[in-house]
Design a protein around this motif. Structure first.
Motif, mmCIF file in Angstrom:
data_model
loop_
_atom_site.group_PDB
_atom_site.id
_atom_site.type_symbol
_atom_site.label_atom_id
_atom_site.label_comp_id
_atom_site.label_asym_id
_atom_site.label_seq_id
_atom_site.Cartn_x
_atom_site.Cartn_y
_atom_site.Cartn_z
ATOM 1 N N LEU A 77 -2.261 -0.676 -1.016
ATOM 2 C CA LEU A 77 -1.336 -0.515 -2.142
ATOM 3 C C LEU A 77 0.045 -0.052 -1.679
ATOM 4 O O LEU A 77 1.060 -0.456 -2.253
ATOM 5 N N SER A 78 0.083 0.781 -0.655
ATOM 6 C CA SER A 78 1.380 1.204 -0.119
ATOM 7 C C SER A 78 2.140 0.007 0.441
ATOM 8 O O SER A 78 3.348 -0.138 0.222
ATOM 9 N N ALA A 79 1.436 -0.859 1.157
ATOM 10 C CA ALA A 79 2.078 -2.043 1.735
ATOM 11 C C ALA A 79 2.561 -2.986 0.636
ATOM 12 O O ALA A 79 3.693 -3.501 0.702
ATOM 13 N N ARG A 80 1.743 -3.220 -0.355
ATOM 14 C CA ARG A 80 2.141 -4.137 -1.433
ATOM 15 C C ARG A 80 3.268 -3.547 -2.277
ATOM 16 O O ARG A 80 4.108 -4.288 -2.791
ATOM 17 N N ARG A 81 3.280 -2.251 -2.415
ATOM 18 C CA ARG A 81 4.384 -1.607 -3.134
ATOM 19 C C ARG A 81 5.687 -1.765 -2.353
ATOM 20 O O ARG A 81 6.716 -2.148 -2.920
ATOM 21 N N ASP A 82 5.645 -1.481 -1.056
ATOM 22 C CA ASP A 82 6.856 -1.554 -0.242
ATOM 23 C C ASP A 82 7.361 -2.988 -0.087
ATOM 24 O O ASP A 82 8.562 -3.211 0.101
ATOM 25 N N GLN A 83 6.452 -3.961 -0.153
ATOM 26 C CA GLN A 83 6.835 -5.367 -0.061
ATOM 27 C C GLN A 83 7.178 -5.962 -1.426
ATOM 28 O O GLN A 83 7.439 -7.162 -1.534
ATOM 29 N N LEU A 84 7.153 -5.102 -2.451
ATOM 30 C CA LEU A 84 7.464 -5.488 -3.839
ATOM 31 C C LEU A 84 6.453 -6.474 -4.428
ATOM 32 O O LEU A 84 6.736 -7.149 -5.422
ATOM 33 N N VAL A 85 5.275 -6.567 -3.798
ATOM 34 C CA VAL A 85 4.231 -7.439 -4.331
ATOM 35 C C VAL A 85 3.704 -6.895 -5.661
ATOM 36 O O VAL A 85 3.480 -7.656 -6.615
ATOM 37 N N LEU A 86 3.508 -5.585 -5.748
ATOM 38 C CA LEU A 86 3.031 -4.991 -6.992
ATOM 39 C C LEU A 86 4.021 -5.234 -8.125
ATOM 40 O O LEU A 86 3.630 -5.511 -9.270
ATOM 41 N N LYS A 87 5.304 -5.117 -7.822
ATOM 42 C CA LYS A 87 6.336 -5.339 -8.838
ATOM 43 C C LYS A 87 6.271 -6.774 -9.356
ATOM 44 O O LYS A 87 6.393 -7.014 -10.566
ATOM 45 N N ARG A 88 6.062 -7.727 -8.449
ATOM 46 C CA ARG A 88 5.987 -9.127 -8.862
ATOM 47 C C ARG A 88 4.715 -9.402 -9.664
ATOM 48 O O ARG A 88 4.727 -10.204 -10.607
#
Length: 256
Positions: A77-88
Motif C-alpha cells: 500500500l505504501s508503494a501504490r500510494r507513492d506511485q499514485l496508484v491508489l489515487k487513480r
C-alpha cells in the motif's frame, strides 16, 4: 461496497501477487522456507517430541503470517500510494472499502493457502500431529491474518515512503517471534512481565487459539471457552486497526 467489486479487486490483486518477483521472494519463499524448514530441523534435533514440534510450528507460523500479511500489505500500500496508484483507483468508481478490502482479502487468501501447504508438509515430514479441530485452526489463521492486514494497512499512515516500510515492520516481526516462541524458548530467560505483554499481541492470540485446535481432548463448548480470550483480543486489535484506517489512512503522498 458490493461483493462483486470486492471479488474483482481481490482477484486483480491476486494476479499481481503471483507475478511480482519481489513478493514471491520476500513473502512466499520466506513463508515456505521458514514455515517448513525450522520445525523440520527442530524435529530432527529432538525426534519423537511432537509437543516441541507443535510449539515451534505455531511460533514460526505466527512470524511468517506477520511477514505475509502485516509487512506485505504495509509495503504494497505504501508503494501504490507513492506511485499514485491508489489515487487513480479511486477514480474508477470503486469504493474505498472495496480497494482496501480487496487487498486485505487477497493477502488473507494467499497466507491461508500457504499455511495449508506448510501444515500438510509438516504432517508428512515430521512428528507434528494433525489438529483435533481443523476448522478451529483454520478460523484462527484467517481471523489472525485479517487482523494483521488491518494493522499493517493502518501502519502506512506513518510510513514516510516505500523504502522505509520494511524497516518499520521489522521490530514487529522480532517482537512477534519472541512472544510467539518462533525463536525458541527466549521468554524463559526474560522477566515474566515481558511474556505477559508480548502475549497481548495479535500473533500471541493466533498461537493461543491454534493451540486449542490441537488440544488432545475437548468439546465444542470447551473449545469456545478456551478460544474466547484470544478471540476477544483479536477483536480489540481489529477495532484498533479499523479506527486507525478510517482516521489516518492516506491515499496520496504528503507532497501531493
Amino acid at each position: 461496497m458490493s461483493a462483486r467489486d470486492l471479488a474483482v479487486v481481490t482477484r486483480f490483486n491476486g494476479r499481481l501477487f503471483w507475478r511480482d518477483r519481489t513478493t514471491l521472494t520476500t513473502s512466499v519463499a520466506l513463508f515456505l522456507g521458514l514455515g517448513i524448514g525450522l520445525p523440520f530441523m527442530m524435529d530432527r534435533l529432538r525426534p519423537g517430541n511432537p509437543q516441541f514440534v507443535l510449539d515451534q510450528h505455531l511460533g514460526v507460523l505466527a512470524m511468517v503470517l506477520l511477514i505475509a500479511t502485516f509487512s506485505q500489505i504495509a509495503i504494497t500500500l505504501s508503494a501504490r500510494r507513492d506511485q499514485l496508484v491508489l489515487k487513480r483507483l479511486r477514480t474508477t468508481g470503486l469504493s474505498d472499502r472495496a480497494i482496501l478490502g480487496g487487498e486485505i482479502g487477497n493477502l488473507v487468501l494467499q497466507s491461508t493457502l500457504l499455511t495449508v501447504v506448510i501444515s500438510v508438509a509438516l504432517y508428512a515430514l515430521t512428528s507434528l500431529p494433525v489438529p483435533r479441530d481443523p476448522l478451529l485452526f483454520l478460523v484462527a489463521v484467517v481471523a489472525g491474518a485479517t487482523v494483521l492486514c488491518l494493522l499493517g494497512a493502518a501502519l502506512t499512515a506513518i510510513v514516510p515512503r516505500t523504502e522505509i516500510a520494511p524497516v518499520m515492520t521489522m521490530p514487529f516481526f522480532l517482537l512477534a517471534g519472541i512472544g510467539a516462541g518462533g525463536f525458541g524458548p527466549v521468554l524463559d530467560v526474560l522477566p515474566g512481565w515481558v511474556g505477559t505483554v508480548l502475549g497481548l499481541l495479535p500473533t500471541g492470540s493466533i498461537v493461543e487459539a491454534a493451540k486449542v485446535a490441537y488440544a488432545a481432548d475437548g468439546t465444542l463448548a470447551g473449545d469456545l471457552r478456551a478460544a474466547a480470550v484470544p478471540a476477544l483480543r483479536l477483536a480489540v486489535w481489529a477495532a484498533i486497526g479499523l479506527v486507525a484506517l478510517m482516521r489516518w489512512f492516506r491515499w496520496e503522498t504528503r507532497k501531493s
